[in-house]
Design an enzyme around this catalytic site. Sequence first.
Site, PDB file in Angstrom:
ATOM      1  CG  HIS A 120      -2.104  -0.994   0.974  1.00 13.64           C
ATOM      2  ND1 HIS A 120      -3.227  -0.714   0.236  1.00 13.64           N
ATOM      3  CD2 HIS A 120      -2.232  -2.280   1.376  1.00 13.64           C
ATOM      4  CE1 HIS A 120      -4.015  -1.789   0.208  1.00 13.64           C
ATOM      5  NE2 HIS A 120      -3.432  -2.749   0.889  1.00 13.64           N
ATOM      6  CB  SER A 162      -9.602 -17.604 -21.456  1.00 11.89           C
ATOM      7  OG  SER A 162      -9.158 -18.151 -20.239  1.00 11.89           O
ATOM      8  N   GLY A 207      -7.470 -14.593  -7.420  1.00  8.78           N
ATOM      9  CA  GLY A 207      -8.022 -14.190  -6.131  1.00  8.78           C
ATOM     10  C   GLY A 207      -7.094 -14.468  -4.963  1.00  8.78           C
ATOM     11  CB  ALA A 208      -4.033 -16.309  -4.634  1.00  8.09           C
ATOM     12  CG  LEU A 225      -0.373 -14.940  -5.231  1.00  8.10           C
ATOM     13  CD1 LEU A 225      -0.233 -16.457  -5.383  1.00  8.10           C
ATOM     14  CD2 LEU A 225       0.759 -14.402  -4.348  1.00  8.10           C
ATOM     15  CB  SER A 226      -0.276  -9.683  -9.664  1.00  9.17           C
ATOM     16  OG  SER A 226      -0.096  -8.773  -8.649  1.00  9.17           O
ATOM     17  CB  SER A 274      -6.050  -8.987 -13.020  1.00 11.33           C
ATOM     18  OG  SER A 274      -5.570  -8.277 -11.914  1.00 11.33           O
ATOM     19  CD  GLU A 321      -6.253  -4.426 -12.396  1.00 14.82           C
ATOM     20  OE1 GLU A 321      -5.589  -5.157 -13.155  1.00 14.82           O
ATOM     21  OE2 GLU A 321      -7.055  -4.859 -11.562  1.00 14.82           O
ATOM     22  CG  ASP A 349      -0.459  -5.741  -8.539  1.00 16.02           C
ATOM     23  OD1 ASP A 349       0.321  -5.668  -7.571  1.00 16.02           O
ATOM     24  OD2 ASP A 349      -1.689  -5.722  -8.425  1.00 16.02           O
TER      25      ASP A 349
HETATM   26  C1  GLA Z   1      -2.879  -4.533  -4.871  1.00 13.04           C
HETATM   27  C2  GLA Z   1      -2.776  -3.417  -5.899  1.00 13.04           C
HETATM   28  C3  GLA Z   1      -1.382  -2.799  -5.888  1.00 13.04           C
HETATM   29  C4  GLA Z   1      -0.933  -2.427  -4.483  1.00 13.04           C
HETATM   30  C5  GLA Z   1      -1.178  -3.578  -3.519  1.00 13.04           C
HETATM   31  C6  GLA Z   1      -0.884  -3.214  -2.107  1.00 13.04           C
HETATM   32  O1  GLA Z   1      -2.076  -5.597  -5.255  1.00 13.04           O
HETATM   33  O2  GLA Z   1      -3.053  -3.918  -7.187  1.00 13.04           O
HETATM   34  O3  GLA Z   1      -1.349  -1.683  -6.740  1.00 13.04           O
HETATM   35  O4  GLA Z   1      -1.548  -1.258  -4.055  1.00 13.04           O
HETATM   36  O5  GLA Z   1      -2.519  -4.050  -3.594  1.00 13.04           O
HETATM   37  O6  GLA Z   1       0.472  -2.974  -1.946  1.00 13.04           O
END
Ligand code: GLA
Length: 381
Positions: free
Chosen positions: A35, A68, A123-124, A126-127, A129, A161, A173
């Site tokens: 954050h 997909s 949804g974990a 872990l990015s 998307s 996004e 991310d």
């Molecule tokens: C998510 C958001 C990021 C970042 C984190 C927290 O992953 O996509 O941009 O803000 O939360 O660090």
Amino acid sequence: MTPTSAAEDSYREVYGAAPDGVWAAPGRVNIIGEHTDYNNGFVLPIALPHAATCAAGINGTDEVRVASLQRPGEVVAEPLTSLADNEVAGWSRYPLGVVHEYGRRGHAARGVNLVLDGAVPVGAGLSSSAAIECAVAVALRDLFSLKVSDDDLIALTSAAENDYVGAPTGTLDQSASILCTDGHALFLDVGTGERSQVPFDLASAGLDLLVIDTNTPHRLVAGEYAQRRRQCEDAAAALGVASLRDINDVAALSSLQGVLLQRARHVVSENARVLEVVDLLRSDQDPRTIGPNLTASHTSLRDDFAVSTVQLDTAVATALDAGAFGARMVGGGFGGSAIALVDTDRTAATVDAVVKRFAAEDFTAPRTFVATPSAGARRLS
Ligand code: GLA
């Protein structure tokens, strides 16, 4: 010979021809710096070996087609001209948002066929998307020989996004997915864009970075994340600075009170922890020394930023009880994953302790894996 990927095989089935190429972009875990990105602060992610793969080919039309492997039988087709209407629904917004952003920025990306294969757990935290967005973005850049820098890629995937998908996230991310390199953590100053690669070799120190996915999906589109972001902006405004990045001492927050003080204290202290961890890693110290900063980050996210959950707290506490040197939730919070820094020969026992504790608490069973710092977005074939 390059082995064919599942995305490539599926491309042949769906579109009846070979793709022009196959690209991949990874998910991430953030070692520390949570954050902080939308406060122009510091982050330190690694890329995961788990990636989204995108098989892509120019189709000679003015239409984008997306399939997909996770949505068998569905092919979404959208004319380039109607992307701006923003009417498409669901999973295809991620790839279509990227195509739209290229168009909006005046790049000559035309019709393409895409097949996506997302191997980053969804949804974990872990990015998953960002991995999809970045895989599509590098595919289009290469296919149409577009003159875009890494920073452009980060800006346009983040805009997809924020504006197309509607999740008000920062750039952590997408930056991790584009910029990370094998064997390193990426030290990124979001405010200035300055970055460097920090060697992150846990294996040779006899350590594992254990990821514990609590299997409780998080939702960033929901209001909590946006609210935290606003509170940080309000705190910065009350302090008379452009962003909380401009404060580097919690003592300077004394004019704030209540929730704004708590939110700002997390961000300011978290930035300091990132700098300390980077110093420790760079000075050839035993990586175990970063552990207390990881745990302090978790405490701050739990108590001051209020984005943890009982499952994340339980995962962290159990890992620490089992001997982890440090542990923390990662990503946006409200569910998702935690990481723990553990001796390699304690990994199995730590997993066991967490699994048993989750069962005893009647939580959904967690999923675990050991993360190794992997490569960023790239062409596979
Ligand atoms: C998510 C958001 C990021 C970042 C984190 C927290 O992953 O996509 O941009 O803000 O939360 O660090």
